[in-house]
Design a protein around this motif. Structure first.
Motif, PDB file in Angstrom:
ATOM      1  N   ARG A   1      91.656 -38.511  16.229  1.00 33.79           N
ATOM      2  CA  ARG A   1      90.900 -39.647  17.106  1.00 33.79           C
ATOM      3  C   ARG A   1      91.560 -40.630  17.383  1.00 33.79           C
ATOM      4  N   VAL A   2      92.602 -41.265  16.836  1.00 34.63           N
ATOM      5  CA  VAL A   2      93.391 -42.349  16.970  1.00 34.63           C
ATOM      6  C   VAL A   2      94.309 -42.013  18.407  1.00 34.63           C
ATOM      7  N   PHE A   3      94.675 -40.865  18.194  1.00 27.00           N
ATOM      8  CA  PHE A   3      95.394 -40.268  19.604  1.00 27.00           C
ATOM      9  C   PHE A   3      94.895 -40.622  20.743  1.00 27.00           C
ATOM     10  N   GLN A   4      93.525 -40.322  20.748  1.00 25.98           N
ATOM     11  CA  GLN A   4      92.689 -40.369  21.601  1.00 25.98           C
ATOM     12  C   GLN A   4      92.581 -41.759  22.304  1.00 25.98           C
ATOM     13  N   SER A   5      92.473 -42.571  21.088  1.00 25.84           N
ATOM     14  CA  SER A   5      92.214 -44.059  21.754  1.00 25.84           C
ATOM     15  C   SER A   5      93.365 -44.776  21.526  1.00 25.84           C
ATOM     16  N   GLY A   6      94.558 -44.466  20.922  1.00 27.15           N
ATOM     17  CA  GLY A   6      95.608 -45.322  21.000  1.00 27.15           C
ATOM     18  C   GLY A   6      96.872 -44.421  21.781  1.00 27.15           C
ATOM     19  N   SER A   7      97.721 -44.088  20.660  1.00 25.97           N
ATOM     20  CA  SER A   7      98.855 -43.175  20.906  1.00 25.97           C
ATOM     21  C   SER A   7      99.164 -42.494  19.866  1.00 25.97           C
ATOM     22  N   PHE A   8     100.177 -41.462  20.249  1.00 23.33           N
ATOM     23  CA  PHE A   8     100.437 -40.748  18.995  1.00 23.33           C
ATOM     24  C   PHE A   8     101.278 -41.295  17.866  1.00 23.33           C
ATOM     25  N   ALA A   9     102.274 -42.218  18.334  1.00 25.58           N
ATOM     26  CA  ALA A   9     102.911 -43.069  17.544  1.00 25.58           C
ATOM     27  C   ALA A   9     101.948 -43.815  16.487  1.00 25.58           C
ATOM     28  N   LEU A  10     101.012 -44.689  17.337  1.00 27.91           N
ATOM     29  CA  LEU A  10     100.243 -45.595  16.629  1.00 27.91           C
ATOM     30  C   LEU A  10      99.390 -44.824  15.532  1.00 27.91           C
ATOM     31  N   GLY A  11      98.873 -43.714  16.014  1.00 30.03           N
ATOM     32  CA  GLY A  11      97.882 -42.794  15.114  1.00 30.03           C
ATOM     33  C   GLY A  11      98.638 -42.360  13.767  1.00 30.03           C
ATOM     34  N   THR A  12      99.886 -42.163  13.827  1.00 28.36           N
ATOM     35  CA  THR A  12     100.614 -41.624  12.748  1.00 28.36           C
ATOM     36  C   THR A  12     101.150 -42.613  11.965  1.00 28.36           C
ATOM     37  N   LEU A  13     101.449 -43.818  12.487  1.00 28.92           N
ATOM     38  CA  LEU A  13     102.037 -44.826  11.673  1.00 28.92           C
ATOM     39  C   LEU A  13     100.956 -45.479  11.009  1.00 28.92           C
ATOM     40  N   LEU A  14      99.676 -45.796  11.492  1.00 32.29           N
ATOM     41  CA  LEU A  14      98.595 -46.298  10.615  1.00 32.29           C
ATOM     42  C   LEU A  14      97.979 -45.388   9.757  1.00 32.29           C
ATOM     43  N   ALA A  15      98.202 -44.130  10.123  1.00 32.96           N
ATOM     44  CA  ALA A  15      97.840 -43.179   9.009  1.00 32.96           C
ATOM     45  C   ALA A  15      98.770 -43.279   7.743  1.00 32.96           C
ATOM     46  N   LYS A  16     100.227 -43.726   7.911  1.00 36.42           N
ATOM     47  CA  LYS A  16     100.825 -44.193   6.733  1.00 36.42           C
ATOM     48  C   LYS A  16     100.486 -44.990   5.607  1.00 36.42           C
ATOM     49  N   THR A  17      99.399 -45.913   5.967  1.00 32.34           N
ATOM     50  CA  THR A  17      98.691 -46.766   5.277  1.00 32.34           C
ATOM     51  C   THR A  17      98.361 -46.056   4.039  1.00 32.34           C
ATOM     52  N   GLU A  18      98.121 -44.563   4.060  1.00 35.70           N
ATOM     53  CA  GLU A  18      97.824 -43.861   2.915  1.00 35.70           C
ATOM     54  C   GLU A  18      98.560 -43.987   1.669  1.00 35.70           C
ATOM     55  N   ALA A  19      99.842 -44.549   1.755  1.00 40.54           N
ATOM     56  CA  ALA A  19     100.804 -44.486   0.568  1.00 40.54           C
ATOM     57  C   ALA A  19     100.370 -45.610  -0.048  1.00 40.54           C
ATOM     58  N   VAL A  20     100.132 -46.867   0.402  1.00 44.08           N
ATOM     59  CA  VAL A  20      99.690 -48.025  -0.326  1.00 44.08           C
ATOM     60  C   VAL A  20      98.268 -47.752  -0.794  1.00 44.08           C
ATOM     61  N   LEU A  21      97.372 -47.204  -0.174  1.00 43.66           N
ATOM     62  CA  LEU A  21      96.138 -46.854  -0.514  1.00 43.66           C
ATOM     63  C   LEU A  21      96.085 -45.884  -1.684  1.00 43.66           C
ATOM     64  N   ALA A  22      96.669 -44.986  -1.693  1.00 44.26           N
ATOM     65  CA  ALA A  22      97.006 -44.060  -2.793  1.00 44.26           C
ATOM     66  C   ALA A  22      97.430 -44.823  -4.216  1.00 44.26           C
ATOM     67  N   ALA A  23      98.284 -45.823  -4.114  1.00 39.98           N
ATOM     68  CA  ALA A  23      98.765 -46.518  -5.085  1.00 39.98           C
ATOM     69  C   ALA A  23      97.466 -47.394  -5.661  1.00 39.98           C
ATOM     70  N   LEU A  24      96.467 -47.938  -4.960  1.00 41.40           N
ATOM     71  CA  LEU A  24      95.586 -48.437  -5.254  1.00 41.40           C
ATOM     72  C   LEU A  24      94.416 -47.576  -5.755  1.00 41.40           C
ATOM     73  N   ILE A  25      94.110 -46.595  -5.146  1.00 44.16           N
ATOM     74  CA  ILE A  25      93.197 -45.932  -5.847  1.00 44.16           C
ATOM     75  C   ILE A  25      93.707 -45.021  -7.233  1.00 44.16           C
ATOM     76  N   GLY A  26      94.986 -44.951  -7.272  1.00 42.72           N
ATOM     77  CA  GLY A  26      95.378 -44.293  -8.283  1.00 42.72           C
ATOM     78  C   GLY A  26      95.380 -45.250  -9.733  1.00 42.72           C
ATOM     79  N   ILE A  27      95.347 -46.587  -9.559  1.00 43.24           N
ATOM     80  CA  ILE A  27      95.411 -47.524 -10.627  1.00 43.24           C
ATOM     81  C   ILE A  27      93.973 -47.334 -11.470  1.00 43.24           C
ATOM     82  N   PRO A  28      92.667 -47.058 -11.016  1.00 45.83           N
ATOM     83  CA  PRO A  28      91.732 -46.637 -11.945  1.00 45.83           C
ATOM     84  C   PRO A  28      91.612 -45.215 -12.394  1.00 45.83           C
ATOM     85  N   ILE A  29      92.169 -44.283 -11.519  1.00 45.12           N
ATOM     86  CA  ILE A  29      91.885 -42.881 -11.613  1.00 45.12           C
ATOM     87  C   ILE A  29      92.982 -42.129 -12.258  1.00 45.12           C
ATOM     88  N   LEU A  30      94.030 -42.593 -11.849  1.00 40.91           N
ATOM     89  CA  LEU A  30      95.193 -42.181 -12.651  1.00 40.91           C
ATOM     90  C   LEU A  30      96.011 -42.896 -13.677  1.00 40.91           C
TER      91      LEU A  30
END
Length: 293
Positions: free
Chosen positions: A86-115
């Motif tokens: 959906r980001v590709f449609q509303s923004g661009s190919f690069a923007l969509g993938t780069l924004l999705a890369k926030t998963e790394a820091v979000l995974a770190a945050l989620i991993g604190i209580p769960i892992l």
């Protein structure tokens, strides 16, 4: 070993995402999302069979969290892929993938209580810089008052969150099984792709009222997406099982290089200075998180 596996997965995903973007434009979001699971399932099935025969089969302990974690992983990955397209449609190919890369820091945050992972001051600095980098890339500063209505930002960060949930839940599911960790990761991936295929094929068949609907649109391109996705997913799920998912996804941020290349070469998109600055900030956050680890 996990470093090479992660780099391989990132390379496969970079190319697959480019093909998937094309498939989404030609056949729609649903088919593009479905193709990565349905068309990748045969290759993953062969991989799991080889792992089982070579490294040994796995067993499911009584009271295991496998089914819950693996199911959450499957659903989160569907949403993550859909939101990124959906980001590709509303923004661009690069923007969509780069924004999705926030998963790394979000995974770190989620991993604190769960892992039960913890972050140092340096790692938290990486988290902050990464988030700021995503904002710099996505926000149109002249419309700063309307930032909350920027669909690229919402879809991109939502995709990153769902991908982070996918990473953490995949690690949980793999470790809930007994046996070789490589085979456990493969079995987890196989179940995830099977469940996704059933859900997405069911939706597409119901929507078009055609039992062969999943196979009638861009068959050759769908095969490419499925093959690249399965190879990349094998790498990701194996990496998640071997080390902290946040570390795997952080190293996987190197996919940004491939993203920018395909954005410029394949889709003839212009990368603004603002997006380059935001991407550089995300890369700095990657270095900080890895160093802090």
């Amino acid at each position: 070993m996990w470093v090479f596996i992660t780099l391989f997965a990132a390379a496969c995903q970079s190319v697959r995402t480019a093909y998937q973007n094309t498939l989404a434009r030609e056949s729609g979001f649903l088919h593009a999302t479905m193709s990565r699971s349905l068309y990748g399932l045969p290759l993953v099935s062969v991989y799991v069979l080889v792992c089982g025969l070579w490294l040994g089969w796995v067993s499911l302990p009584a009271g295991s969290m496998f089914w819950l974690a693996a199911t959450v992983c499957a659903l989160a990955q569907i949403m993550a892929t859909y939101l990124m397209l959906r980001v590709f449609q509303s923004g661009s190919f690069a923007l969509g993938t780069l924004l999705a890369k926030t998963e790394a820091v979000l995974a770190a945050l989620i991993g604190i209580p769960i892992l039960h992972n913890s972050l140092s001051v340096l790692a938290w600095a990486g988290v902050v810089i990464g988030v700021l980098g995503a904002l710099v890339m996505s926000v149109k500063w002249k419309n700063i008052k309307l930032v909350h209505k920027d669909t690229s930002l919402v879809f991109g960060l939502g995709s990153g969150l769902c991908f982070a949930i996918t990473s953490v839940s995949a690690s949980m599911a793999s470790h809930a099984l007994n046996g070789s960790i490589i085979t456990c990761a493969g079995v987890t991936l196989w179940y995830v792709l099977l469940l996704q295929s059933i859900i997405l094929c069911g939706i597409q068949i119901t929507k078009r009222r055609d039992i062969f609907a999943p196979f009638r649109s861009n068959f050759a391109l769908s095969l490419k997406v499925g093959a690249l996705s399965s190879l990349g997913s094998i790498g990701w799920f194996t990496g998640f099982a071997l080390v902290n998912p946040a570390l795997v996804k952080t190293l996987g941020q190197l996919e940004v290089i491939g993203t920018l290349y395909y954005s410029k070469r394949r889709f003839a998109e212009q990368i603004s200075k603002q997006q380059w600055v935001g991407g550089a900030m995300i890369m700095i956050s990657v270095i900080l998180v890895v160093t802090a680890k």
